[in-house]
Design a protein around this motif. Structure first.
Motif, PDB file in Angstrom:
ATOM      1  N   ILE A  69      -3.631  29.017 -65.158  1.00 47.91           N
ATOM      2  CA  ILE A  69      -3.936  30.147 -64.263  1.00 47.91           C
ATOM      3  C   ILE A  69      -2.871  30.222 -63.185  1.00 47.91           C
ATOM      4  O   ILE A  69      -2.473  29.206 -62.603  1.00 47.91           O
ATOM      5  CB  ILE A  69      -5.326  29.984 -63.603  1.00 47.91           C
ATOM      6  CG1 ILE A  69      -6.443  30.022 -64.650  1.00 47.91           C
ATOM      7  CG2 ILE A  69      -5.574  31.082 -62.562  1.00 47.91           C
ATOM      8  CD1 ILE A  69      -7.833  29.790 -64.071  1.00 47.91           C
ATOM      9  N   GLY A  70      -2.420  31.444 -62.902  1.00 47.02           N
ATOM     10  CA  GLY A  70      -1.555  31.711 -61.756  1.00 47.02           C
ATOM     11  C   GLY A  70      -2.304  32.540 -60.733  1.00 47.02           C
ATOM     12  O   GLY A  70      -3.165  33.353 -61.102  1.00 47.02           O
ATOM     13  N   VAL A  71      -2.006  32.348 -59.466  1.00 49.87           N
ATOM     14  CA  VAL A  71      -2.724  33.028 -58.380  1.00 49.87           C
ATOM     15  C   VAL A  71      -1.751  33.862 -57.548  1.00 49.87           C
ATOM     16  O   VAL A  71      -0.745  33.351 -57.054  1.00 49.87           O
ATOM     17  CB  VAL A  71      -3.437  32.017 -57.454  1.00 49.87           C
ATOM     18  CG1 VAL A  71      -4.136  32.739 -56.300  1.00 49.87           C
ATOM     19  CG2 VAL A  71      -4.445  31.184 -58.231  1.00 49.87           C
ATOM     20  N   SER A  72      -2.060  35.127 -57.425  1.00 44.86           N
ATOM     21  CA  SER A  72      -1.365  36.006 -56.481  1.00 44.86           C
ATOM     22  C   SER A  72      -2.394  36.410 -55.436  1.00 44.86           C
ATOM     23  O   SER A  72      -3.564  36.601 -55.758  1.00 44.86           O
ATOM     24  CB  SER A  72      -0.848  37.237 -57.228  1.00 44.86           C
ATOM     25  OG  SER A  72      -0.769  38.361 -56.390  1.00 44.86           O
ATOM     26  N   ALA A  73      -1.968  36.557 -54.189  1.00 45.50           N
ATOM     27  CA  ALA A  73      -2.928  36.963 -53.161  1.00 45.50           C
ATOM     28  C   ALA A  73      -2.234  37.741 -52.059  1.00 45.50           C
ATOM     29  O   ALA A  73      -1.010  37.686 -51.907  1.00 45.50           O
ATOM     30  CB  ALA A  73      -3.649  35.745 -52.577  1.00 45.50           C
ATOM     31  N   GLN A  74      -3.056  38.466 -51.298  1.00 43.47           N
ATOM     32  CA  GLN A  74      -2.553  39.244 -50.173  1.00 43.47           C
ATOM     33  C   GLN A  74      -1.677  38.367 -49.285  1.00 43.47           C
ATOM     34  O   GLN A  74      -1.976  37.197 -49.062  1.00 43.47           O
ATOM     35  CB  GLN A  74      -3.715  39.809 -49.370  1.00 43.47           C
ATOM     36  CG  GLN A  74      -4.646  38.754 -48.792  1.00 43.47           C
ATOM     37  CD  GLN A  74      -5.789  39.369 -48.002  1.00 43.47           C
ATOM     38  OE1 GLN A  74      -5.581  40.058 -47.012  1.00 43.47           O
ATOM     39  NE2 GLN A  74      -7.016  39.123 -48.448  1.00 43.47           N
ATOM     40  N   GLN A  75      -0.596  38.959 -48.804  1.00 39.95           N
ATOM     41  CA  GLN A  75       0.306  38.207 -47.932  1.00 39.95           C
ATOM     42  C   GLN A  75      -0.162  38.274 -46.480  1.00 39.95           C
ATOM     43  O   GLN A  75      -0.934  39.146 -46.103  1.00 39.95           O
ATOM     44  CB  GLN A  75       1.717  38.773 -48.053  1.00 39.95           C
ATOM     45  CG  GLN A  75       2.408  38.286 -49.311  1.00 39.95           C
ATOM     46  CD  GLN A  75       3.434  39.258 -49.807  1.00 39.95           C
ATOM     47  OE1 GLN A  75       3.295  39.854 -50.863  1.00 39.95           O
ATOM     48  NE2 GLN A  75       4.481  39.443 -49.026  1.00 39.95           N
ATOM     49  N   ASN A  76       0.330  37.334 -45.699  1.00 39.18           N
ATOM     50  CA  ASN A  76       0.135  37.292 -44.241  1.00 39.18           C
ATOM     51  C   ASN A  76      -1.250  36.851 -43.795  1.00 39.18           C
ATOM     52  O   ASN A  76      -1.487  36.719 -42.605  1.00 39.18           O
ATOM     53  CB  ASN A  76       0.476  38.645 -43.590  1.00 39.18           C
ATOM     54  CG  ASN A  76       1.935  39.014 -43.755  1.00 39.18           C
ATOM     55  OD1 ASN A  76       2.795  38.141 -43.690  1.00 39.18           O
ATOM     56  ND2 ASN A  76       2.209  40.276 -44.000  1.00 39.18           N
ATOM     57  N   ALA A  77      -2.185  36.628 -44.732  1.00 39.48           N
ATOM     58  CA  ALA A  77      -3.483  36.080 -44.318  1.00 39.48           C
ATOM     59  C   ALA A  77      -3.279  34.640 -43.868  1.00 39.48           C
ATOM     60  O   ALA A  77      -2.597  33.867 -44.538  1.00 39.48           O
ATOM     61  CB  ALA A  77      -4.476  36.143 -45.468  1.00 39.48           C
TER      62      ALA A  77
END
Length: 484
Positions: free
Chosen positions: A72-80
């Motif tokens: 699994i790879g994870v992408s997420a909102q930046q700057n949090a």
């Protein structure tokens, strides 16, 4: 190699794609909104309990979606920013988004280090309100007790990877995520702990920055978890962009990013020097005004939607009979004109028709983004091909004008979950490296995005004349706006 999954935890939802690890073909998909209560009329919340991201992840992965998945790879909102205490508990809800509360803190930090140039030398660009380093300063000034308790700093994708791995002692991040913090330098590949102390008032533990094809670890069930990255880097990786490619993203505001072999330092504040998900660099230039200029024009002309505005604009001709719109409706960041307003120039009796104003709005938006492209080109970034993203990229008025105004081939990819696909591609890379099937320097060669390709062709000279008309009005109205 089997099948892999990419999950993208955006500000509003979690999306999961399950892909063939060899080809990138999407086999299954899942989706769930974050269970976050937003008070009516308040827009997106600035504080979010990160448990909401885990809840939507669990829901999106329901129904056996991840059956047979090996990585699994994870992408997420930046700057949090998720501040943790010494025991790994969250000190307060995550600070997310382009937090307007932190604007004063950003100015404080610029002054505290000795100006924009000092920041550019330290980490590539001056702090902005959204960045974690600025949120740390806000925390220290406004919630000193929470600041004192903060012992560990994570971003959204770091935190999700850590949770998936069962909260191990080792915490990791990637170059892409680290490059947006304001306390890691893409040029040197190292943290600046002194900037954390400057912002927070004391040192804090920072996640280990691992390589693009490295694994963060393995879950108790044996699933490999890759390094993860921010949404911008994941989307670029999912699109398959490389050297010579730029991405122009058309939202309410606009952004231009391109792949480059080295980090760019920029004391003007126009370039944000990010790293990408492959080991290269991803300089980004942002404009405050893109689709908002089209929506404002549609309201002014009384047309019901942007499709109708596009139809109206197509009744005009390139150059809009001399009408030029400088679309700086919210002030502007590129060029740096924070307190200005928009300008409509070239009004003559024959140009005062709805279709010419509609055309001027599209041309003004695209010329503003061409200015942003030129900031990168002026620093030696090669741009041969431009990927155009956003719903309005499909509009005929955008497609008719963009190639000649940008002076390059324009690619309009079919809508897809590119950040989640990029995360899955990263998972396939880490899985292949762990199995000895892939080189750690070369990601898997997945099939590129299905897309329309538009060439400037014979319209190039006309487009460049329209661009020059825009530049002349900009220089006359805001002389020297692009000088350092």
């Amino acid at each position: 190699m089997g099948i892999v999954a990419g999950l993208d935890s955006s500000p509003d939802f979690t999306r999961i794609v399950v892909c063939d690890a060899d080809t990138g073909a999407v086999l299954r998909q899942g989706y769930a909104p974050h269970p976050v209560d937003t008070p009516e009329g308040s827009g997106r919340p600035s504080d979010v309990d990160p448990q909401a991201w885990l809840l939507s992840l669990g829901e999106a992965a329901g129904g056996g979606l991840l059956e047979g998945v090996q990585a699994i790879g994870v992408s997420a909102q930046q700057n949090a920013l998720i501040p943790l205490d010494a025991q790994g508990g969250t000190v307060r809800p995550a600070l997310v988004g382009g937090d307007k509360r932190a604007q004063v803190a950003a100015a404080d930090l610029v002054d505290a280090l000795g100006g924009r140039e000092a920041w550019a030398q330290a980490v590539g660009s001056a702090p902005q309100a959204a960045q974690p380093v600025t949120k740390l300063r806000w925390l220290a000034k406004n919630e000193p007790e929470n600041a004192r308790r903060t012992a560990v700093l994570l971003q959204a994708h770091d935190w999700l990877v850590w949770q998936l791995l069962g909260r191990p002692l080792r915490r990791t991040t990637d170059r892409g995520g680290a490059s947006g913090t304001g306390y890691w330098s893409a040029a040197t590949g190292a943290y600046r702990p002194d900037l954390v102390e400057l912002a927070l008032g004391h040192q804090a533990m920072l996640p280990e920055v691992i390589g693009p094809s490295d694994a963060a670890g393995t879950t108790p069930e044996g699933l490999l978890i890759s390094a993860g990255t921010g949404e911008t880097m994941a989307a670029a990786f999912g699109l398959g962009i490389g050297l010579g490619d730029a991405v122009v993203s058309l939202g309410a505001s606009g952004s231009v990013m391109a792949v480059h072999p080295e980090a760019l330092t920029d004391q003007t504040g126009m370039i944000t020097s990010l790293a990408d998900a492959t080991g290269m660099h991803l300089p980004v230039v942002t404009t405050l005004n893109a689709v908002r200029a089209l929506r404002g024009t549609a309201e002014l002309l009384g047309v019901p939607d942007l499709e109708s505005l596009s139809d109206l604009a197509m009744k005009s001709t390139p150059g809009a009979h001399g009408l030029v719109l400088l679309p700086y409706l919210e002030g502007e960041r590129t060029p740096h004109l924070p307190h200005t307003a928009g300008t409509l120039a070239g009004l003559r009796r024959e140009s005062m028709r709805p279709e010419h104003l509609a055309r001027a709005a599209f041309e003004g938006m695209l010329c503003g983004l061409a200015d942003a492209l030129d900031v990168l080109r002026g620093r030696g970034v090669e741009v041969r091909r431009i990927f155009l993203l956003g719903a309005v990229a499909e509009l005929p008025a955008v497609q008719a004008a963009a190639p000649s105004l940008f002076g390059a081939q324009v690619v309009v990819p079919q809508p897809a979950d590119y950040a989640a696909i990029g995360a899955a591609r990263q998972a396939a890379w880490a899985l292949g490296v762990s199995q000895g099937a892939l080189d750690p320097r070369n990601p898997p060669a997945w099939q590129g995005a299905a897309a329309q390709v538009l060439e400037p062709g014979e319209e190039l000279a006309v487009g460049q004349a329209v661009r020059q008309q825009f530049v002349s009005v900009r220089e006359q109205t805001h002389p020297g706006a692009f000088r350092p």
